[in-house]
Design a protein around this motif. Structure first.
Motif, mmCIF file in Angstrom:
data_model
loop_
_atom_site.group_PDB
_atom_site.id
_atom_site.type_symbol
_atom_site.label_atom_id
_atom_site.label_comp_id
_atom_site.label_asym_id
_atom_site.label_seq_id
_atom_site.Cartn_x
_atom_site.Cartn_y
_atom_site.Cartn_z
ATOM 1 N N CYS A 52 1.052 -1.170 0.057
ATOM 2 C CA CYS A 52 -0.078 -0.077 -0.177
ATOM 3 C C CYS A 52 0.937 1.255 0.038
ATOM 4 N N LEU A 53 0.484 2.127 -0.826
ATOM 5 C CA LEU A 53 1.314 3.426 -0.840
ATOM 6 C C LEU A 53 0.091 4.307 -0.381
ATOM 7 N N LYS A 54 0.527 5.463 0.756
ATOM 8 C CA LYS A 54 -0.508 6.081 1.139
ATOM 9 C C LYS A 54 0.019 7.540 1.128
ATOM 10 N N GLY A 55 -0.319 8.360 0.317
ATOM 11 C CA GLY A 55 0.136 9.892 0.352
ATOM 12 C C GLY A 55 1.211 10.044 -0.158
ATOM 13 N N LEU A 56 1.871 9.134 -0.937
ATOM 14 C CA LEU A 56 3.459 9.202 -1.299
ATOM 15 C C LEU A 56 3.849 10.301 -1.938
ATOM 16 N N THR A 57 4.851 11.271 -1.490
ATOM 17 C CA THR A 57 5.295 12.256 -2.309
ATOM 18 C C THR A 57 7.032 12.045 -2.214
ATOM 19 N N VAL A 58 7.311 12.172 -3.402
ATOM 20 C CA VAL A 58 8.676 12.022 -3.695
ATOM 21 C C VAL A 58 9.262 12.756 -4.845
ATOM 22 N N LEU A 59 10.600 13.363 -4.287
ATOM 23 C CA LEU A 59 11.322 14.260 -5.174
ATOM 24 C C LEU A 59 11.983 13.569 -6.285
ATOM 25 N N GLY A 60 12.139 14.213 -7.300
ATOM 26 C CA GLY A 60 12.848 13.950 -8.708
ATOM 27 C C GLY A 60 14.399 14.177 -8.574
ATOM 28 N N ASP A 61 15.162 13.816 -9.529
ATOM 29 C CA ASP A 61 16.472 14.111 -9.386
ATOM 30 C C ASP A 61 16.698 15.634 -9.382
ATOM 31 N N ARG A 62 15.943 16.364 -9.951
ATOM 32 C CA ARG A 62 16.204 17.794 -9.957
ATOM 33 C C ARG A 62 15.473 18.367 -8.601
ATOM 34 N N GLY A 63 14.937 17.739 -7.693
ATOM 35 C CA GLY A 63 14.260 18.441 -6.635
ATOM 36 C C GLY A 63 12.809 18.492 -6.896
ATOM 37 N N GLN A 64 12.302 18.638 -8.065
ATOM 38 C CA GLN A 64 10.703 18.662 -8.173
ATOM 39 C C GLN A 64 10.033 17.645 -7.589
ATOM 40 N N LYS A 65 8.770 17.828 -7.441
ATOM 41 C CA LYS A 65 7.881 16.559 -7.078
ATOM 42 C C LYS A 65 7.693 15.739 -8.082
ATOM 43 N N ALA A 66 8.242 14.534 -8.094
ATOM 44 C CA ALA A 66 7.785 13.569 -9.244
ATOM 45 C C ALA A 66 6.701 12.663 -8.724
ATOM 46 N N LEU A 67 6.429 12.534 -7.580
ATOM 47 C CA LEU A 67 5.068 11.925 -7.123
ATOM 48 C C LEU A 67 4.484 12.962 -5.945
ATOM 49 N N LYS A 68 3.250 13.223 -6.495
ATOM 50 C CA LYS A 68 2.523 14.062 -5.617
ATOM 51 C C LYS A 68 1.318 13.425 -4.782
ATOM 52 N N SER A 69 1.596 12.932 -3.567
ATOM 53 C CA SER A 69 0.724 12.387 -2.460
ATOM 54 C C SER A 69 -0.324 11.411 -3.301
ATOM 55 N N LEU A 70 0.505 10.249 -3.825
ATOM 56 C CA LEU A 70 0.072 9.438 -4.352
ATOM 57 C C LEU A 70 -0.478 8.132 -3.458
ATOM 58 N N ASP A 71 -1.692 7.752 -4.064
ATOM 59 C CA ASP A 71 -2.219 6.570 -3.167
ATOM 60 C C ASP A 71 -2.378 5.398 -4.498
ATOM 61 N N LEU A 72 -1.842 4.244 -3.797
ATOM 62 C CA LEU A 72 -1.922 2.957 -4.721
ATOM 63 C C LEU A 72 -1.800 1.773 -3.915
ATOM 64 N N ASN A 73 -2.910 0.717 -4.127
ATOM 65 C CA ASN A 73 -2.785 -0.548 -3.419
ATOM 66 C C ASN A 73 -2.478 -1.618 -4.457
ATOM 67 N N LEU A 74 -1.597 -2.610 -4.027
ATOM 68 C CA LEU A 74 -1.586 -3.761 -4.883
ATOM 69 C C LEU A 74 -1.897 -4.924 -4.064
ATOM 70 N N ARG A 75 -2.699 -6.071 -4.765
ATOM 71 C CA ARG A 75 -3.277 -7.042 -4.128
ATOM 72 C C ARG A 75 -2.473 -8.274 -4.457
ATOM 73 N N LYS A 76 -2.477 -9.492 -3.835
ATOM 74 C CA LYS A 76 -1.953 -10.853 -4.017
ATOM 75 C C LYS A 76 -2.509 -11.104 -5.358
ATOM 76 N N GLY A 77 -1.655 -11.519 -6.146
ATOM 77 C CA GLY A 77 -2.197 -12.231 -7.417
ATOM 78 C C GLY A 77 -2.947 -11.467 -8.395
ATOM 79 N N GLU A 78 -2.295 -10.057 -8.373
ATOM 80 C CA GLU A 78 -2.582 -9.019 -9.343
ATOM 81 C C GLU A 78 -1.627 -8.528 -9.985
ATOM 82 N N ILE A 79 -2.058 -8.211 -11.335
ATOM 83 C CA ILE A 79 -1.288 -7.209 -12.222
ATOM 84 C C ILE A 79 -1.643 -5.880 -12.072
ATOM 85 N N LEU A 80 -1.156 -4.876 -11.576
ATOM 86 C CA LEU A 80 -1.400 -3.567 -11.443
ATOM 87 C C LEU A 80 -0.934 -2.803 -12.810
#
Lengths: 367, 512
Positions: free
Chosen positions: B258-286
């Protein structure tokens, strides 16, 4: 298209070779040495000397007498230890130019043990000196490793600069606090007690340091190719990105490798004071830490190859002294040594690259 | 004045194994901003490298201002008034702006007349509104300012055919607006401007005409006024997409990642991921769809522990795993199939034995105490090579000698045999031949059947639609929407790829 322009639309470029046969790999160094001898000979002729005679002097000086041979081995010891030191660092793309300084710090620390705690059982004293030398060298290697690991500060410059600090620190000690009161004001420390002097082989000047060097080479080989840590070092050296991906701690390994590198050079310093000078004095090393860089490269960073190369390089040094004694100016000796190295390094490049002449549109013309 | 600045007629360029450009037509008129639109690998850069004299076309003709030309070197192109701003700037960091501008222009004698250069730069700022400080050193400038220096460099050389390769990739939205304002002024002065881009929205807002390339072929040229994002998306991606539906089992209900509100900076310090929510289940291709460069790389890296979170949480099997090292993530059963197989995934100069234990060398199966048992490594590597049918001359050969397909097989073999719970595959079939593609896809499907959770980042919609249980669409670091297998629809995905958000189709966090 990059490369050296050669007339209109032509450039000379170096191109990486694929694999080549073992035979060629062995032949090339032999061929380069032959070229070096011929090239150097032409130069001697031009300078008005008889090349055959000079070469004979050189050879007989190195191999013609027990003394010459033993001197060559004596010079092999620090070159071997420093060559191994530099090669571990280079393997991880850490450009440790500081083996010279690490050698001096090792010598200083070992001298401290010898001068102030040198009385006692030789085994204990020498073991302590070995430890102190290795620790001091390792510390001297760690100092530039820390900013490198944490802030990516270029270690080429910091290691080089620390050489001057180490050499001057050692000079300060022998000109100042450690100067032998009975030494008629010469910048020398007191002579070490007998218990702090490495045993020698027979009545030669070859000392136990040779065994240290050989053991170090074998251990280094085992570490690099048979341990998990050595595996990490090799992966990081080949591809730091892949190493990070595999979960390896690169900063930690930079510290460890530089400490190991410095420690080996420190042992070289310990062996020099304990086996050869038997006191701390200025000009301990005739640039072994720098020559070791060439040794490590020519040995392709392989511990066993470095044993052979450091012996050859020592021969070149000793041969040089002999030629000077027979009246050849020191400058000409240096030029001759330089020419020989030049050809060997050139041959080394040609085993890895081939020269091609291309026209600027990238179509091959000739090889 | 002639009506066209550049005319390229049925340009074909082949490289060993691929045809990068096949019969492409392109035309640039003075006074226009012409966008060259297409996905990665569509042939945009190859076409422009031909126009700037870097490559010679195998077939086709080039006309500059009506006259047929043969551009055999970059110098020919510069002399013909063609200039390009590359994605990676060609500036000398320690030189001043003025020094960089005159470099290579060849109009200075032995002594440099810097006053003259500065006067000329001042004139440009008056005419085009581009302000640069001639005396500043390049390293002191922001990326946007460096880009302006590149543009001024072209103006100084008298370029009137200007090419900009993905110019906004490195810019903030404000800087991008300024850039296009400048480009518009230059176009109004009669220059022709080509912008290489894969951003549909930006192209729609700023370009007079848009030429779309796909798979090295010319698709169409649109007028900026008469087209919309839907039409452009349809032109950019393949039309006939099969929705393969032969997957029997359903994903399990429990979340594995589970990714909850994930914010990540890119190589140049810009926001590459902005408060991202994503869930992955067993036996799933997302599946993760989206134009490359919208945060996919950062998403994969943060999951693998190779990039730090700026905010938000990562949970693996319900346990907090935020801020863990790559090593901890590997141990937690997360496997990354990286984008560049050779370099990140495998070490080219090391042999198959050494590469096969890249993540396993610490484990007791391979080592005893400090030592690696090469005998056991050999057995292990042989098993991998056999089971995954890696074609090789021997396990002691450096892996860089393997073909792309065999590299990927070896990489998959290694990752899967570590029995991970989560597999993050980044462009896993890029550059592979048909057989290898089949193999990679089947392997992923088999892992899904085995109950693994798989995040598949791909630029091929067809592949995503065929393999995924759900498809999430990324745009500028955000999830525009997530579609279930039954809802997958090219048009909806296309709209989201262009930055249109679909409310209601988002991650319903953990309340299934």
């Amino acid at each position: 298209m990059s490369g050296l322009p050669l007339g209109r639309n032509r450039v000379i470029t170096l191109e990486k070779r694929g694999g080549f046969s073992r035979g060629v790999a062995l032949l090339v160094p032999v061929f380069s040495i032959v070229c070096a001898v011929i090239g150097g000979g032409l130069f001697l002729l031009a300078a008005g000397y008889d090349p055959v005679e000079i070469y004979l002097t050189m050879l007989s000086g190195v191999f013609g007498s027990a003394y010459g041979l033993s001197e060559t081995v004596v010079k092999t010891i620090p070159l071997l230890l420093c060559g191994l030191a530099v090669s571990v660092a280079f393997r991880m793309q850490l450009w440790n130019i500081g083996a010279e300084g690490q050698l001096y710090m090792g010598a200083v620390a070992a001298s401290w043990v010898a001068l102030f705690h040198g009385e006692g059982s030789p085994v204990v004293v020498i073991a302590l000196m070995l430890l102190a030398g290795a620790a001091a060298g390792a510390l001297w290697g760690l100092i530039p490793a820390i900013p490198r690991a944490l802030f990516k500060v270029n270690e080429t410059i910091t290691t080089l600069m620390l050489n001057y600090v180490a050499i001057l620190f050692s000079d300060y000690l022998v000109y100042g606090p450690w100067k032998d009161p009975k030494g008629m004001n010469f910048p020398l420390s007191a002579v070490f007690p007998d218990s702090a002097i490495l045993p020698h082989f027979g009545d030669t000047r070859i000392h136990l340091g040779l065994v240290f060097g050989l053991i170090a080479a074998v251990l280094l080989y085992i570490v690099l190719w048979h341990t998990k840590w050595g595996y990490e070092v090799r992966v990081i050296g080949e591809s730091p990105v892949a190493a990070r991906y595999a979960g390896m701690n690169i900063a930690r390994n930079i510290l460890l490798v530089m400490a190991l590198s410095g420690g080996l050079a420190g042992i070289a310093g310990m062996a020099e004071v304990s086996g050869i000078t038997q006191r701390l004095q200025p000009n301990l090393s005739s640039g072994y830490g720098y020559t070791a860089i060439i040794v490590a490269w020519l040995g392709r960073l392989n511990p066993f190859a470095i044993i052979g190369v450091s012996f050859l390089m020592a021969g070149l040094l000793v041969g040089g002294y002999n030629m000077q004694m027979s009246g050849l100016p020191a400058a000409i000796v240096s030029i001759l040594q330089g020419a020989i190295l030049f050809f060997i390094l050139g041959g080394d490049i040609l085993t890895k690259y081939r020269i091609r002449i291309k026209n600027t549109r990238g179509i091959e013309v000739a090889e | 004045m002639t009506t066209t600045l550049v005319k390229m007629v049925s340009i074909t360029k082949r490289f060993p194994g691929v045809t990068a450009n096949s019969g492409i037509n392109f035309e640039l008129r003075p006074g226009e901003i012409h966008a060259l639109l297409g996905e990665n690998g569509a042939g945009k850069s190859t076409l422009m490298n031909i126009l700037t004299g870097l490559y010679m076309p195998d077939e086709g003709e080039i006309y500059i201002r009506g006259a047929r030309v043969k551009l055999t070197s970059p110098r020919d192109a510069i002399e013909a008034g063609i200039g390009m701003v590359h994605q990676h700037f060609r500036l000398v960091q320690t030189f001043s702006v003025a020094e960089n501008v005159i470099m290579g222009s060849g109009d200075q004698g032995f002594f440099l007349n810097m006053q003259e250069v500065e006067d000329k730069l001042a004139r440009f700022s008056g005419e085009y509104g581009i302000n640069v400080m001639p005396g500043s050193k390049i390293w002191q400038l922001s990326v946007g300012e460096q880009q302006r220096v590149e543009i001024v460099k072209m103006l100084y050389r008298g370029t009137d055919i200007m090419i900009l390769d993905e110019p906004t990739a490195v810019l903030t939205p404000q800087e991008s607006r300024e850039l296009f304002a400048t480009l518009r002024r230059m176009a109004d002065m009669g220059k022709g401007i080509i912008v290489i881009s894969h951003k549909i929205q930006e192209v729609l807002e700023n370009a007079d005409r848009i030429t779309v390339l796909r798979d090295g072929r010319y698709v169409d040229t649109f007028s900026g006024k008469d087209t919309d994002s839907r039409k452009l998306t349809m032109a950019m991606v393949d039309r006939d997409i099969s929705y393969g539906q032969n997957i029997s089992s359903k994903p399990k209900d429990d979340f594995i990642l589970c990714l909850k509100g994930l914010t990540v900076l890119g190589d140049r310090g810009q926001k590459a991921l902005k408060s991202l929510d994503l869930n992955l289940r067993k036996g799933e291709i997302l599946g993760i769809a989206g134009v490359a460069g919208n945060g996919q790389k950062e998403l994969a890296e943060v999951i693998a522990g190779l990039r730090e979170e700026a905010a938000g949480e990562i949970e693996v099997r319900g346990e907090r795993f935020t801020g863990r090292s790559a090593r901890r993530m590997i141990d937690a059963g997360i496997s990354l199939i990286p984008e560049d197989r050779l370099g990140t995934g495998l070490v080219g100069s090391l042999n198959i034995l050494e590469n096969s234990i890249l993540k396993k060398y610490r484990s007791g199966d391979i080592s005893t105490g400090w030592f690696i048992s090469w005998k056991r490594v050999r057995e292990y590597a042989h098993r991998l090579v056999e089971k995954f049918d890696v074609k090789t001359t021997g396990v002691e050969a450096p892996v860089r000698l393997l073909s792309g397909g065999n590299l990927q097989k070896l990489l998959l073999a290694r990752e899967i045999s570590n029995d991970p719970d989560v597999i993050v595959a980044v462009y896993p079939v890029r550059g592979l031949d048909v057989g290898a593609i089949e193999f990679v896809r089947n392997t992923l499907l088999r892992q899904r059947e085995n109950g693994k959770g798989i995040i598949l980042i791909s630029e091929e919609l067809e592949e995503l639609f065929m393999l995924s249980d759900r498809v999430a669409v990324m745009h500028e670091g955000e999830i525009m929407g997530i579609l279930d297998r039954e809802e997958i629809d090219l048009e909806r995905v296309g709209r989201m790829m262009a930055g249109e958000r679909e409310e209601g189709s988002h991650e319903r966090t953990a309340v299934r």
